[in-house]
Design an enzyme around this catalytic site. Sequence first.
Site, PDB file in Angstrom:
ATOM      1  N   GLU A  53      56.205  11.263  34.439  1.00 27.99           N
ATOM      2  CA  GLU A  53      55.799  12.398  33.604  1.00 27.99           C
ATOM      3  C   GLU A  53      54.770  11.988  32.550  1.00 27.99           C
ATOM      4  O   GLU A  53      54.874  12.352  31.385  1.00 27.99           O
ATOM      5  CB  GLU A  53      57.039  13.035  32.957  1.00 27.99           C
ATOM      6  CG  GLU A  53      58.032  13.535  33.997  1.00 27.99           C
ATOM      7  CD  GLU A  53      59.185  14.333  33.422  1.00 27.99           C
ATOM      8  OE1 GLU A  53      59.625  14.029  32.306  1.00 27.99           O
ATOM      9  OE2 GLU A  53      59.636  15.267  34.110  1.00 27.99           O
ATOM     10  N   ASP A  89      66.581  17.115  38.891  1.00 24.82           N
ATOM     11  CA  ASP A  89      66.663  16.921  37.447  1.00 24.82           C
ATOM     12  C   ASP A  89      67.861  17.636  36.824  1.00 24.82           C
ATOM     13  O   ASP A  89      67.689  18.698  36.225  1.00 24.82           O
ATOM     14  CB  ASP A  89      65.370  17.415  36.790  1.00 24.82           C
ATOM     15  CG  ASP A  89      65.235  16.928  35.362  1.00 24.82           C
ATOM     16  OD1 ASP A  89      65.993  16.048  34.966  1.00 24.82           O
ATOM     17  OD2 ASP A  89      64.342  17.434  34.653  1.00 24.82           O
ATOM     18  N   GLU A 112      70.610  20.518  29.044  1.00 29.42           N
ATOM     19  CA  GLU A 112      69.234  21.007  29.195  1.00 29.42           C
ATOM     20  C   GLU A 112      69.146  22.200  30.141  1.00 29.42           C
ATOM     21  O   GLU A 112      68.448  23.165  29.865  1.00 29.42           O
ATOM     22  CB  GLU A 112      68.347  19.861  29.693  1.00 29.42           C
ATOM     23  CG  GLU A 112      66.921  20.291  29.993  1.00 29.42           C
ATOM     24  CD  GLU A 112      66.045  19.128  30.465  1.00 29.42           C
ATOM     25  OE1 GLU A 112      66.502  17.970  30.417  1.00 29.42           O
ATOM     26  OE2 GLU A 112      64.909  19.401  30.877  1.00 29.42           O
TER      27      GLU A 112
END
Length: 680
Positions: free
Chosen positions: A284, A363, A391
């Site tokens: 990323e 993820d 998240e």
Amino acid sequence: MEHIAVTRTPHLPSLPVDPSVHPAWLPQAAFAPLGSRRVAVAVDDSPVARTVLAEVTAAVAAHGGESVAPGAADVELALRPDAAADPEAFTLTRAAGVVAVTAADARGLLYGLYHLVRLGEEAFTGADGTWTIAPHTPLRMLDHWDNIAVHPVMGQVERGYAGGSIFYDDGAVRADLTRVAQYARLLAASGINRVAINNVNVGPLETRLLDDLLPDVARIAGVFRPYGITTHVSVSWAAPVRLGGLTTSDPFAPEVQEWWARAADRVWAAVPDFGGFVIKADSEGQPGPFAYGRTHADGANMLAAAVAPHGGLIHWRAFVYNHQQDWRDRRTDRAKAAYEHFAPYDGTFADNVIVQIKHGPLDFQVREAMSPAIAAMPGTRVAPEFQVTTEYLGHQKHAVYLGRMWSQLLGFPYWGTGGRTLADVAAGRHPDGDGTRVGGLAAVSNVGDDVFWTGHPLAQANLYAWGRLTWDPSADPVAILDEWIGLTFPDAPAVVRETLHAVLDESWETYEQYTAPLGVCFMVQPGSHYGPSPDGYEYSPWGTYHFADRDGIGVDRTRATGTGFTGQYPAPWCDVYESLETCPDELLLFFHHVPYTHVLHSGKTVVQHVYDTHFEGLERVLESVRRWTETLDAFPADLADRVTERFAEQVRSTTDWRDVINTYFLRHSGVPDAHARQIF
Ligand code: GCU
């Protein structure tokens, strides 16, 4: 009778108790059974030993017990050293009215002491016997994604939902680390023994933790040490350039190797028992060895050589994928990336490298397949990575207990039912391994400077459960929840226990019901990852697509007609997932692209399943709220207010999820709800 006096240990620390912060699972009352007895402690003078003594001293002072000399005739509880192979293990013996905890060193005694606290009165009144209790793996870690400076987009704690950082004010390590000490105590009482103190996305200021901010690292390590917790730091691959003024970070360049060796010397000079470095490289946008044509093994082994003389570890993250994918490119499958980048290098990583792999190939989704990379490296130390912070699971605004999810993941039998599991691999028991490649378990923390630690007070249960499951992955997650309830609400009426079980036991499954269905993943708002946005990522560069059109939805990851991802699994899963006949319903859309009218094993069509689960999901949340509202007076008022406020948001958000997802499926499929409920 000789009493243990504080003068025997002149530096006895006081326990970090700040009454303005919620005591979580260590309220004073939880120490009553232990503290009301005659306790003898025989320990050395190590920092952890002093903690054991401080705990006992505080408990007996608060609850009317007594500290007595080891060997005194009327001892009811004895904590004392004994030979044992595992320094963290302890043996509990109950015989003839005396309870003894013995361990090879003070860490084992500290774990034994918190074990007694968990058992409560039962610790002293249960049947006689001897139990030896040892952790499943020696590396039980929490990673903090905390930034020293507030990040303009991510804030101070990336994916943090509980306020600022307990370590940092904006721009500097806090002068007062009392909260960190309280946290260390909570972690020790749950079983955690390693903490990485800064975000894996390492900014310029955080890079300086290896340099002029080292005294601050030493201060934090000094706060964790008395609780048996080792400190780690996340580092940037570009540190030699950023900090050292070099022109390269090439792992084969002698000046780079030299720079890292000197950096390691500095760190261990400041913190002799430092743990090591965590690194997110070529991931990323973070720099990494790819820029120099080197592999991740090249990079990891170079760092490993720098820290090896100090006994240090490198946690090298495997979250490596193309985050700038063209959505038109149907051949690239993000799910395949970790395996492709790491499995070919199995057996080549240095002994002190731990490859840290997310439990799912995408993820931390509410439901995704298991990462095949975890099973593909028998010659490598592997630490599966989890997220305690939520998240993708409601940002600690939704009441979601993750114990059952983790328990399922930890127990996943990679080589078929009854065979070795993810937890076995983490402990170095890969079926094709030699038994020496012990990895560990790591997770991203959910703690901030919030008065309840975790924003949603009930999210404390996740932090507690994570620690307990790293110690014993086979433990029953609902029993762990029960344990947490008993500790956190020690004098509460039975209805508190009943309500919390009703609200939390199956809350992960409830969350799955009202969010992304059947393993389809990523129907979230881009960026924040909170709330529904079914096409939010569909035309993005992130590689997280579901390919919905008017006929069907899902990702064909089969070998026969799709991306071939199923081929990364060992048998039987490579075939179980390949076939529509055998693929489990809950992962159907992760592995297959099917028509909306495809009939699940449950007998329902995909689209009807979506409607039904989304209506039911909201109903289940409303039922939780009803249970909560009925009994909220039984809870402390400040906690009740916070939970009530969170529930209001959960109902709003769940309603949004239900309506957006149902409407999306209705409009795409044109298939009406069999029960004619309102869809927009
Ligand atoms: C996710 C998350 C990021 C995080 C990354 C990681 O993509 O959204 O905030 O940095 O995982 O695990 O490195």
